[in-house]
Structure formats: C-alpha cells, structure tokens
Write a protein that holds these residues in place. Structure first.
Motif, short mmCIF file in Angstrom:
data_model
loop_
_atom_site.label_atom_id
_atom_site.label_comp_id
_atom_site.label_asym_id
_atom_site.label_seq_id
_atom_site.Cartn_x
_atom_site.Cartn_y
_atom_site.Cartn_z
N ARG A 1 -13.05 58.44 83.31
CA ARG A 1 -11.97 57.71 83.96
C ARG A 1 -11.89 56.27 83.45
NH1 ARG A 1 -12.16 54.63 88.31
NH2 ARG A 1 -14.19 55.44 88.94
N ARG A 2 -13.04 55.64 83.24
CA ARG A 2 -13.05 54.27 82.75
C ARG A 2 -12.54 54.19 81.31
NH1 ARG A 2 -17.86 52.63 82.10
NH2 ARG A 2 -19.12 54.39 82.81
N ILE B 1 -14.11 47.10 77.57
CA ILE B 1 -13.29 47.19 78.79
C ILE B 1 -13.83 48.28 79.71
CG2 ILE B 1 -10.98 47.74 79.65
CD1 ILE B 1 -9.83 46.47 77.14
N ALA B 2 -14.21 49.42 79.14
CA ALA B 2 -14.74 50.51 79.97
C ALA B 2 -16.02 50.09 80.68
CB ALA B 2 -14.97 51.74 79.10
N ARG B 3 -16.88 49.37 79.98
CA ARG B 3 -18.13 48.92 80.61
C ARG B 3 -17.88 47.87 81.68
NH1 ARG B 3 -21.97 48.35 75.16
NH2 ARG B 3 -22.29 50.61 74.86
N SER B 4 -16.85 47.09 81.51
CA SER B 4 -16.57 46.04 82.50
C SER B 4 -16.12 46.62 83.84
CB SER B 4 -15.50 45.08 81.97
OG SER B 4 -14.23 45.71 81.92
N ARG C 1 -14.93 38.00 77.08
CA ARG C 1 -15.45 38.55 78.33
C ARG C 1 -15.43 37.49 79.46
NH1 ARG C 1 -20.55 42.27 77.85
NH2 ARG C 1 -19.48 43.18 79.65
N HIS C 2 -16.62 37.07 79.93
CA HIS C 2 -16.69 36.18 81.10
C HIS C 2 -16.67 34.70 80.74
CE1 HIS C 2 -17.36 35.38 85.30
NE2 HIS C 2 -18.50 34.77 85.09
N TRP C 3 -16.88 34.37 79.47
CA TRP C 3 -16.96 32.96 79.07
C TRP C 3 -16.65 32.87 77.59
CZ3 TRP C 3 -17.60 28.25 81.30
CH2 TRP C 3 -17.97 27.20 80.49
N PRO C 4 -15.92 31.83 77.16
CA PRO C 4 -15.35 30.75 77.95
C PRO C 4 -13.88 31.01 78.28
CG PRO C 4 -15.27 30.17 75.64
CD PRO C 4 -15.85 31.56 75.70
N TYR C 5 -13.38 30.26 79.22
CA TYR C 5 -11.95 30.26 79.57
C TYR C 5 -11.30 28.91 79.24
CZ TYR C 5 -11.93 34.67 82.23
OH TYR C 5 -11.99 35.99 82.61
N HIS C 6 -12.07 27.83 79.39
CA HIS C 6 -11.48 26.50 79.30
C HIS C 6 -11.04 26.14 77.89
CE1 HIS C 6 -15.69 25.97 78.17
NE2 HIS C 6 -15.35 24.84 77.59
#
Length: 749
Positions: A428-429, A459-462, A712-717
């Motif tokens: 499903r993922r 993406i599937a692992r996230s 992924r989770h970093w960075p955004y800024h």
C-alpha cells in the motif's frame, strides 16, 4: 526555533559569528554579531533571531546520564497527557495514573530492599560460604538480625533521598519561570494550552514529591517490620506495622484528592504527613535496632517480601486494566463529531502506562537478579536446580521470574508485530509513493530510472510513521495477558515449577523451561546494562548526549503532574520565556515565529500563551511540523482538530506550513493527505499548507554534477518557498499591527 537534538546557534542562523542577546547558557536567544553580516538566507529587511533550547535536555552530562534511570518515571508522567479528553487530568483517569506512578516508586523501593535487606542481610550473611572472601560482608554477621536489617534499610532510604535531589535540583534552571497570573484552580487547568499558568508545574510537582517520599518510606517501614515477624509477635511491632501500612494508604488517598490550590492548604496537609513519616520511620528503625530475638534459622525469602512483590504486580495489573477501561469510555464521549479519531482508539494512555510498568519491571528484576547472581557466585537457582546448602537460598521473588519471562515474550512478539506491520503495509505504501512520483515527475528520461526508484522508496518509508499503532496495540495486549501470571505470583509458583507440574516430570521440558527463563533474565539484564552503558557514554560524549536528549525532548515536554521523580519539564521554562520575548518584540514591530519539527510545537504552545495585545503583530511559519501527524493523534485533548482551528483563528490565519512527502515526521495540517480531516470548507485553513516537491528534480542540472538531493526532514529554510512565506507573513503581520497600539518602526523579526 530548532527541533529535537539541539542544533547550535550558528547552524540555526547559518552564520559563523553569533552573540547571545537574551537568556542564558541553558536557553538563549542569538543573533549575528553586529557588523558581521546578516544571517544566511535572511530576507531583505528582516532581522533573524534564533532561540536555542537544546541545552535544557542535552546540557549537563550528569543530568543527561541520570535521565536514563528515570525512564519509567518519565513514561508514567507522559501517559496522562495522551488521554482523549482534557477533563480527566484531575479526574478519575488522572487519579488512576497517579496511583500507578506511586506503584513505580514502591517498586523501586522493593527492588532495592530485595537487593540489600532480603538477599544481602537475610539470605547471604547467615551463610559462611556466601560471605567467604568478602570482608565487607563478614562484619555484618556480628550484628543481630534486627540491627542488621535496620542498617541495610538505610540504603533504600538514601536512594529515595537521591531521587528527591535529582528531581528538585533542576527547578531553577528548568522551572524558574513562575506563573505570570494568579494561581489557577485545578478545574481551570483542564481546559486547554491557553490557560494562564498551564506550564507552571512546580506547585503540583512539589506536592507529589513529598507524597511519594511518604510512599517510599512507608514501603521500607512495612518491609522491615514484616521481616521481623519471624521473631516475637509483640504488640509494638504490630502497631508499628499497622501505622506504616496506614501511612502508605494515607498517601494513596492524597494522590486521589485534588491538588491544594494554595501553599497554606498544602502546608496544613504536608506538615502532619512529614511528622508521620519521620515518626513511623524513626520508630521502625529503632524497634528493629533493639530487636535481637529473630530466628535466623528461617530459610527462604525475607518474611512478607514475596507477597509484597507479587501484590504490587497484581495492583499494577488492576490499575492498567482500569486505566484502559476509563480511557475507552472517555473516547466514546466525544463532544465534537468533527474531531478525528484518537490514536489507538484512545488506548494511548494505557499503552504508555504499560510501557512504564514493563521498563520498571526490567530495571527492578535486573537489579535483584544481578545482585543474587553476584552473591551466589554465578549460580542461578530455581526449584529444579537449587543452590548448594552452604550458599543459602539466594532466590529472588517468583514475581521477578515471571516479569523477566513476560518481558522477553513481549519484546519478541512486538518485534515480530513490527516486522509484520512493515511487510503487510509495504504494498500500500509503495502504491501511494508511485502515485506521488508519477504526479511530480511525469516525464523522466530512462537514465534517471534509478534515481526515481530511490525517491519512491524514500516516500514509501516515510509513511511508516502512520503504521506504528498495531505494534503498540500488540504490546498492550501482551502486557494484559501477562496479568494471568498474577495468580501464580500470589501462589509462589515460578515458570519452571509450573512447567514441571504440567509436564509431570523434573527433567526434559522442565529443564528447557529453566533455561528459557534464564535466557529471558539475561536478555532483559543485557538491555538494562546497555542503557547504563549508554548513560555512561552520554556522560563522556557530547554527541551521544545529544542523541539521548532526543528521547527527553519528546518525553519531557509536558509538566510533571503524575510522577514527581520524572525528568523535569523543559517547556515549563521555554514556553513562558518565549512568550515573554515575543511579546516584547511584538511591541516594536511584526514578528514571524518560525519553528522546525518539534520547535513548531513549542511555537504553537507559545502563541497560545501570548497576551491578546501581542497577537496582531505575530505570524507563524512551521516546517517539518509533526502537529497533525503525531501530536494531534497522540494528544487529542490539547493538539486536536479544534485546537489547531483555534490557533489559526487567534492568528487570523497568518500561518504557513511547509511539508514534503519524503518527510517521515512532518506533514500537512489541514489537507486530505495521509488521512487528515477536511477543513469544513475554510479557505483560510486550506491555504496554510504548502507542499514542497522533493527532490526538486530527478535529473542532473546542466550546471551541476549530481542530481538534487532528497531533503526529507531537513533543511527547509534554504528553499525559495521558505523565503517567500517569511516575506508574506511579515507583510501580513505588519498590516495587522498598523491598527494595534503595539506597532512600531522596527523591521520585522
């Protein structure tokens, strides 16, 4: 504001030279030093300031290492905050959680009593072979049994004092920001995070701390007096035993009552309690010291100790069942049909409470078994393989045998459940990941196929974060099934003895059961030893200390309203400090609060504590935000759908949230993705979430040598969308503050 694990100020600001402009070394506000340039990526006309709070959990090495030993207390305190409704913080569910937390304190005392008074003073010292070659034990044989047990009873009392010290010494650093409003009533504290004084937990913690000291001291008194029952059955001992038991019961009753609203009322109850604790403990020690006629020929456990250990486990089992029943009943009482279903169908509180009991059982069983293993020089006795007569019995209580076996079983089943969950949801993922990739990258050249597969896998692992529920449900079910061993504990039947009785033989299956039980004991012991080594490593290594601090960042966010010996709540300082700083800056101009990951949770709690005069000048930017994906599901009473909508209304929806499909932690707040509920047609809420495509491309740019990374989770800024959101929010906050008396000429922050 940074997330967990505590990034440095220069990394947050992306500037090599920073200076602290407010706060202290525990938690401070930093800006680039004047004259050295602007912060990296700062928008034109915007001053950037970083709030670094990571040292509150990853600061002192001794504090970080000691927190590992307080893990059961931390989970016990965390459990109450996962309840489905806020009204139970001081209600029935809260009382049950406080009683369960008190049982953790009693379990700690019983474990230390078992290692010192029971194994050392009662079972080992009377036998010459056990104390042979151990001069530090030989002198104890010269003491009569009563004085010997009284002397060894001082060790658990000193441990109780140590727990008091660890819990109290950090009050000034972590909880030094008292309430800015009159003392709130307990009924008011059940409302929401907007309640003034919500984060001031020192009053409640101080109240609970003194009650837990009474429970701990009463447990030592009862164990000591019960251990002397093999001697004379005089009236004085019985009266003291009744008084010690009444002390424990009185403390349990206090835990079920509302916390006193003022210091005067608390003193009226605590002064008599302190007097009773000191009197009963002093008289118990004095009686044991003067008792010299105890029969030393008694073989086996310290009288009453086996029943106390089994009774405590039975009590914890009953409390866990009651907590689960009440939590499920509260889940069915939803007042808002638009609210999303709470995580684990409302079983979050009993699941985490079961974790606290299981880890506490592992700690206590490891302590008792390792001391017994040391004293009998490597023998592991059981009904099938007793110790040689010259060594004495040296057997821990049967309850600890069952606890070790149940812990091993639960760990194996949960591991299997986790593996099964990952495998069963894999298809499903992958389907979801394929749809996302096809939407983001519809035309991909053949040479980028490998890169495309990597993105799909990421993406599937996230998505695994959403699949942890079944694993934890299995853990709670296994823990509940372990309650069936309570009856065997009370009968004194161990695992190997039960198997031998059922199989009708004393070898073969019985011996196999003995080895399996031994393996469970050693496995649980190795896990606990591993935690101790991790604590030592945290003491020596700053990087390990930051890794350990991630657990405390998540577990010590909430005030200590259940167990006072838990690690202190850093938000009790961070949230009031942030609210004070933001209010002062908002008086000079518009302020955009930017929070990454767990920092977005702190930002949310801060805005909910801001005074109304500062709100028109404030906007919120979150990225990698776990508010919907984690906190709204874990803590529906405080971060549920209604709380998020109220937060948007307070800011007049000056709020933007950046998220990625590859982020395993953050996610959208008001969209339909990942099972989020719709916003009931609110256009302002629909505009909050801004999805960032990650990676920005799967092919190599002509000016580069490698494809764009998967962030992924970093960075955004560093993304253009971040700068655009800052400029937009600063402009909106500036316009909103023009009609407010707090507006000023300073540039936006």
């Amino acid at each position: 504001m940074h997330g967990v694990s505590g990034a440095s100020a220069d990394k947050i600001l992306d500037h090599p030279i920073v200076v602290r402009v407010a706060g202290d070394r525990h938690a401070g506000f930093y800006r680039p030093r004047p004259g050295t340039g602007a912060a990296g990526g700062a928008a034109a006309g915007v001053a950037v300031e970083a709030y670094r709070w990571g040292s509150l959990t990853a600061g002192a090495a001794v504090r970080t290492a000691s927190m590992l030993l307080l893990l059961p207390f931390m989970l016990g305190n965390l459990a109450i905050w996962l309840r489905p409704r806020s009204a139970d913080r001081f209600g029935l569910l809260g009382a049950l959680c406080r009683l369960l937390a008190a049982s953790l304190t009693a379990a700690l005392m019983l474990a230390i009593i078992g290692a010192t008074v029971n194994l050392l003073g009662w079972q080992c010292v009377p036998y010459a072979q056990c104390r042979q070659g151990r001069p530090y034990l030989s002198w104890l044989v010269a003491l009569p049994v009563g004085p010997r047990l009284a002397l060894l009873s001082l060790i658990p009392l000193l441990a109780l004092r140590l727990c008091w010290t660890i819990g109290a010494r950090s009050a000034r650093a972590f909880e030094g920001f008292g309430p800015t409003s009159p003392e709130p009533k307990p009924s008011e504290l059940t409302e929401s995070l907007t309640t003034p004084g919500f984060w001031d937990d020192e009053r409640i913690t101080s109240w609970l701390r003194q009650i837990h000291v009474g429970i701990g001291a009463g447990t030592v008194d009862v164990s000591l007096l019960a251990g002397l029952s093999a001697g004379r059955h005089d009236t004085i001992r019985l009266l003291l035993l009744d008084a010690a038991a009444a002390l424990v019961m009185f403390c349990a009753v206090l835990l079920c009552l509302p916390v006193p609203t003022g210091p005067a009322q608390a003193r009226r109850l605590l002064r008599p309690l302190w007097a009773i604790v000191a009197t009963v403990t002093g008289l118990s020690l004095a009686y044991a010291t003067t008792t010299r006629s105890v029969d030393e020929a008694v073989v086996g456990q310290l009288p009453g100790y086996e029943g106390a250990a089994a009774g405590l486990i039975a009590t914890q089992g009953v409390l866990l069942v009651a907590i689960a029943v009440v939590a499920l009943a509260r889940t069915r009482q939803k007042t808002d049909p638009a609210e999303s279903r709470p995580w684990l169908r409302g079983l979050g509180t009993p699941v985490v409470a079961a974790m606290s009991v299981s880890i506490a059982a592992a700690f206590t069983a490891t302590l008792v078994f390792r001391v017994a293993d040391y004293l009998d020089r490597g023998y592991i006795p059981d009904p099938l393989r007793p110790n040689p007569p010259a060594y004495g019995p040296l057997e821990p209580p049967v309850a600890y045998w069952w606890a070790a076996l149940a812990g091993l079983t639960a760990l194996l089943i949960v591991t299997a459940a986790a593996a099964a969950t990952v495998l069963l949801t894999r298809y499903r993922r992958r389907i979801l990941a394929r749809r996302i990739v096809e939407r983001d990258f519809p035309h991909v050249p053949p040479h980028a196929a490998a890169r495309l597969r990597l993105v799909r896998t990421t993406i599937a692992r996230s998505q695994v974060t959403e699949e942890l529920g079944p694993m934890l449900v299995v853990f709670f079910v296994v823990s509940a099934l372990g309650l069936a061993t309570v009856a065997l504990d009370l009968l004194g039947i161990g695992p190997t003895e039960l198997v031998s009785r059922l199989s009708g033989q004393h070898d073969g299956i019985g011996l196999l059961a003995a080895y399996v039980t031994d393996a469970g004991i050693w496995f649980i012991s190795l896990l606990v030893v591993g935690l101790i080594l991790l604590g030592y490593r945290a003491y020596r290594s700053r990087e390990t200390r930051r890794l350990v601090a991630i657990v405390w960042d998540l577990g010590t966010f909430w005030p200590r309203t259940v167990h006072p010996f838990a690690p202190p709540c850093y938000a009790a300082r961070a949230v009031p400090e942030l609210a004070r700083r933001v209010s002062a800056l908002a008086a000079q101009g518009p302020v955009v609060i930017s929070g990454h990951s767990h920092g977005s949770v702190l930002a949310t709690a801060t805005i909910l504590q801001l005074p109304p005069a500062a709100l028109p000048s404030v906007a919120l930017l979150t990225y990698g935000c776990p508010l919907r994906r984690v906190y709204a599901r874990l803590y529906p009473a405080y971060f549920g759908d209604q709380a998020l909508r109220d937060l948007g209304d307070r800011l007049d929806w000056r709020w933007r949230n950046l998220w990625r499909d590859t982020d395993p932690i953050g996610g959208p707040l008001f969209g339909h993705h990942r099972g989020a509920q719709p916003t009931l047609g609110n256009p302002a809420a629909d505009a909050v979430d801004i999805r960032l495509r990650d990676p920005r491309a799967v092919t190599i740019d002509p000016a580069d040598t490698v494809p764009p990374p998967v962030e992924r989770h970093w960075p955004y800024h560093t993304q253009p969308e971040y700068q655009e959101a800052v400029r937009y929010l600063a402009e909106r906050a500036g316009h909103a503050s023009t009609d407010s008396p707090v507006a000023g000429p300073e540039p936006p922050l």
